[in-house]
Design an enzyme around this catalytic site. Sequence first.
Site, PDB file in Angstrom:
ATOM      1  N   GLU A   1      -9.189 -10.377  -8.003  1.00 37.96           N
ATOM      2  CA  GLU A   1      -8.260  -9.256  -7.819  1.00 37.96           C
ATOM      3  C   GLU A   1      -7.156  -9.272  -8.880  1.00 37.96           C
ATOM      4  O   GLU A   1      -6.786  -8.225  -9.411  1.00 37.96           O
ATOM      5  CB  GLU A   1      -7.675  -9.299  -6.404  1.00 37.96           C
ATOM      6  CG  GLU A   1      -8.728  -8.981  -5.344  1.00 37.96           C
ATOM      7  CD  GLU A   1      -8.301  -9.268  -3.911  1.00 37.96           C
ATOM      8  OE1 GLU A   1      -9.111  -9.038  -3.005  1.00 37.96           O
ATOM      9  OE2 GLU A   1      -7.162  -9.731  -3.690  1.00 37.96           O
TER      10      GLU A   1
ATOM     11  N   ARG B   1      -1.698 -14.856   3.681  1.00 41.94           N
ATOM     12  CA  ARG B   1      -2.429 -14.192   4.772  1.00 41.94           C
ATOM     13  C   ARG B   1      -1.717 -14.393   6.108  1.00 41.94           C
ATOM     14  O   ARG B   1      -1.669 -13.487   6.937  1.00 41.94           O
ATOM     15  CB  ARG B   1      -3.858 -14.736   4.859  1.00 41.94           C
ATOM     16  CG  ARG B   1      -4.753 -14.352   3.703  1.00 41.94           C
ATOM     17  CD  ARG B   1      -5.157 -12.907   3.697  1.00 41.94           C
ATOM     18  NE  ARG B   1      -6.020 -12.560   4.797  1.00 41.94           N
ATOM     19  CZ  ARG B   1      -6.736 -11.426   4.862  1.00 41.94           C
ATOM     20  NH1 ARG B   1      -6.682 -10.550   3.869  1.00 41.94           N
ATOM     21  NH2 ARG B   1      -7.477 -11.169   5.901  1.00 41.94           N
TER      22      ARG B   1
ATOM     23  N   TYR C   1     -12.202  -2.820  -3.442  1.00 36.10           N
ATOM     24  CA  TYR C   1     -12.770  -2.968  -2.098  1.00 36.10           C
ATOM     25  C   TYR C   1     -14.302  -2.968  -2.108  1.00 36.10           C
ATOM     26  O   TYR C   1     -14.922  -2.626  -1.095  1.00 36.10           O
ATOM     27  CB  TYR C   1     -12.239  -1.862  -1.184  1.00 36.10           C
ATOM     28  CG  TYR C   1     -10.828  -2.104  -0.663  1.00 36.10           C
ATOM     29  CD1 TYR C   1     -10.515  -3.279   0.028  1.00 36.10           C
ATOM     30  CD2 TYR C   1      -9.817  -1.153  -0.830  1.00 36.10           C
ATOM     31  CE1 TYR C   1      -9.237  -3.508   0.525  1.00 36.10           C
ATOM     32  CE2 TYR C   1      -8.530  -1.375  -0.328  1.00 36.10           C
ATOM     33  CZ  TYR C   1      -8.246  -2.547   0.346  1.00 36.10           C
ATOM     34  OH  TYR C   1      -6.988  -2.765   0.843  1.00 36.10           O
TER      35      TYR C   1
ATOM     36  N   ASN D   1      -1.965  -0.187   7.373  1.00 37.59           N
ATOM     37  CA  ASN D   1      -1.422  -1.534   7.616  1.00 37.59           C
ATOM     38  C   ASN D   1      -0.586  -2.079   6.453  1.00 37.59           C
ATOM     39  O   ASN D   1      -0.372  -3.277   6.357  1.00 37.59           O
ATOM     40  CB  ASN D   1      -2.534  -2.493   8.069  1.00 37.59           C
ATOM     41  CG  ASN D   1      -3.585  -2.733   7.008  1.00 37.59           C
ATOM     42  OD1 ASN D   1      -3.501  -2.184   5.906  1.00 37.59           O
ATOM     43  ND2 ASN D   1      -4.570  -3.552   7.305  1.00 37.59           N
TER      44      ASN D   1
ATOM     45  N   ARG E   1       2.626  -7.272   9.108  1.00 37.18           N
ATOM     46  CA  ARG E   1       1.922  -6.214   9.849  1.00 37.18           C
ATOM     47  C   ARG E   1       2.366  -6.182  11.312  1.00 37.18           C
ATOM     48  O   ARG E   1       2.409  -5.117  11.930  1.00 37.18           O
ATOM     49  CB  ARG E   1       0.410  -6.415   9.731  1.00 37.18           C
ATOM     50  CG  ARG E   1      -0.136  -6.046   8.340  1.00 37.18           C
ATOM     51  CD  ARG E   1      -1.552  -6.545   8.167  1.00 37.18           C
ATOM     52  NE  ARG E   1      -2.194  -6.099   6.941  1.00 37.18           N
ATOM     53  CZ  ARG E   1      -3.336  -6.631   6.484  1.00 37.18           C
ATOM     54  NH1 ARG E   1      -3.921  -7.629   7.122  1.00 37.18           N
ATOM     55  NH2 ARG E   1      -3.878  -6.169   5.364  1.00 37.18           N
TER      56      ARG E   1
ATOM     57  N   HIS F   1      -1.755  -5.432   1.322  1.00 39.93           N
ATOM     58  CA  HIS F   1      -2.993  -6.172   1.034  1.00 39.93           C
ATOM     59  C   HIS F   1      -2.648  -7.586   0.590  1.00 39.93           C
ATOM     60  O   HIS F   1      -1.665  -7.792  -0.112  1.00 39.93           O
ATOM     61  CB  HIS F   1      -3.775  -5.485  -0.106  1.00 39.93           C
ATOM     62  CG  HIS F   1      -4.878  -6.350  -0.633  1.00 39.93           C
ATOM     63  ND1 HIS F   1      -6.118  -6.421  -0.042  1.00 39.93           N
ATOM     64  CD2 HIS F   1      -4.900  -7.238  -1.666  1.00 39.93           C
ATOM     65  CE1 HIS F   1      -6.867  -7.301  -0.693  1.00 39.93           C
ATOM     66  NE2 HIS F   1      -6.156  -7.806  -1.688  1.00 39.93           N
TER      67      HIS F   1
ATOM     68  N   PHE G   1     -15.570   2.967   7.318  1.00 42.35           N
ATOM     69  CA  PHE G   1     -14.218   3.402   6.982  1.00 42.35           C
ATOM     70  C   PHE G   1     -13.932   3.377   5.479  1.00 42.35           C
ATOM     71  O   PHE G   1     -12.814   3.651   5.040  1.00 42.35           O
ATOM     72  CB  PHE G   1     -13.183   2.538   7.726  1.00 42.35           C
ATOM     73  CG  PHE G   1     -13.329   1.047   7.473  1.00 42.35           C
ATOM     74  CD1 PHE G   1     -12.808   0.451   6.345  1.00 42.35           C
ATOM     75  CD2 PHE G   1     -14.015   0.248   8.387  1.00 42.35           C
ATOM     76  CE1 PHE G   1     -12.942  -0.914   6.112  1.00 42.35           C
ATOM     77  CE2 PHE G   1     -14.163  -1.122   8.164  1.00 42.35           C
ATOM     78  CZ  PHE G   1     -13.620  -1.696   7.018  1.00 42.35           C
TER      79      PHE G   1
ATOM     80  N   THR H   1      -5.597  -8.206  10.185  1.00 46.58           N
ATOM     81  CA  THR H   1      -5.946  -6.900   9.607  1.00 46.58           C
ATOM     82  C   THR H   1      -5.472  -5.761  10.512  1.00 46.58           C
ATOM     83  O   THR H   1      -4.909  -4.767  10.040  1.00 46.58           O
ATOM     84  CB  THR H   1      -7.479  -6.820   9.411  1.00 46.58           C
ATOM     85  OG1 THR H   1      -7.873  -7.895   8.555  1.00 46.58           O
ATOM     86  CG2 THR H   1      -7.887  -5.484   8.809  1.00 46.58           C
TER      87      THR H   1
ATOM     88  N   LYS I   1       0.834  -1.199   0.000  1.00 45.92           N
ATOM     89  CA  LYS I   1       0.000   0.000   0.000  1.00 45.92           C
ATOM     90  C   LYS I   1       0.879   1.263   0.000  1.00 45.92           C
ATOM     91  O   LYS I   1       2.100   1.178   0.213  1.00 45.92           O
ATOM     92  CB  LYS I   1      -0.917  -0.049   1.228  1.00 45.92           C
ATOM     93  CG  LYS I   1      -1.913  -1.234   1.188  1.00 45.92           C
ATOM     94  CD  LYS I   1      -2.793  -1.281   2.442  1.00 45.92           C
ATOM     95  CE  LYS I   1      -3.822  -2.397   2.346  1.00 45.92           C
ATOM     96  NZ  LYS I   1      -4.705  -2.448   3.543  1.00 45.92           N
TER      97      LYS I   1
END
Length: 152
Positions: A130, A89, A53, A116, A106, A119, A61, A95, A13
Amino acid sequence: MAANGERTFIAIKPDGVQRGLVGEIIKRFEVKGFKLVGMRMIHASVDHLKQHYADLKDRPFFADLVSYMNSGPVVAMVWEGKNAVKTGRVMLGETDPAKSNPGTIRGDFCIDVGRNIIHGSDSVDSANQEIALWFKPEELVSYTSCAHSWIY
Ligand code: DAT
Ligand code: MG
């Protein structure tokens, strides 16, 4: 597709890019044994990010999330290997970075859920969606890694 050919969509990100974590994050996937099959840097549009998203469009948010993701370039990647989605993951952590174990990306590099840094697809189905959203088929490469038989 062979079990070793599962693909996941990973994106560093804008905060991860700005904080100089691109190399560190790529390194983690590389040394794990996953194979990089697509990568590009892109300053994604608001429309594109809203699509990415879409599942979260009703969350409070959502607007902040889209504006954060649109605040600078991201590094979009496709990594391939056995259980790439699930293991990816695990490598990301939770998250919320506060709930992420040390040793996860993270857990090691960020503090706030709204910053964070990375993705990762949460299922094989969303990975496929995606990947199709972020990459044209011809932007993904097929090749045999010389390390393949040392990893599997
Ligand atoms: P993940 O990125 O772990 O798949 P998600 O898909 O539920 O998590 O949410 C996407 C992103 O939205 C997440 O990385 C950070 C942001 N987000 C999620 N929950 C949030 C919350 N409660 N407050 C602020 N941002 C949140
Ligand atoms: Mg998600």
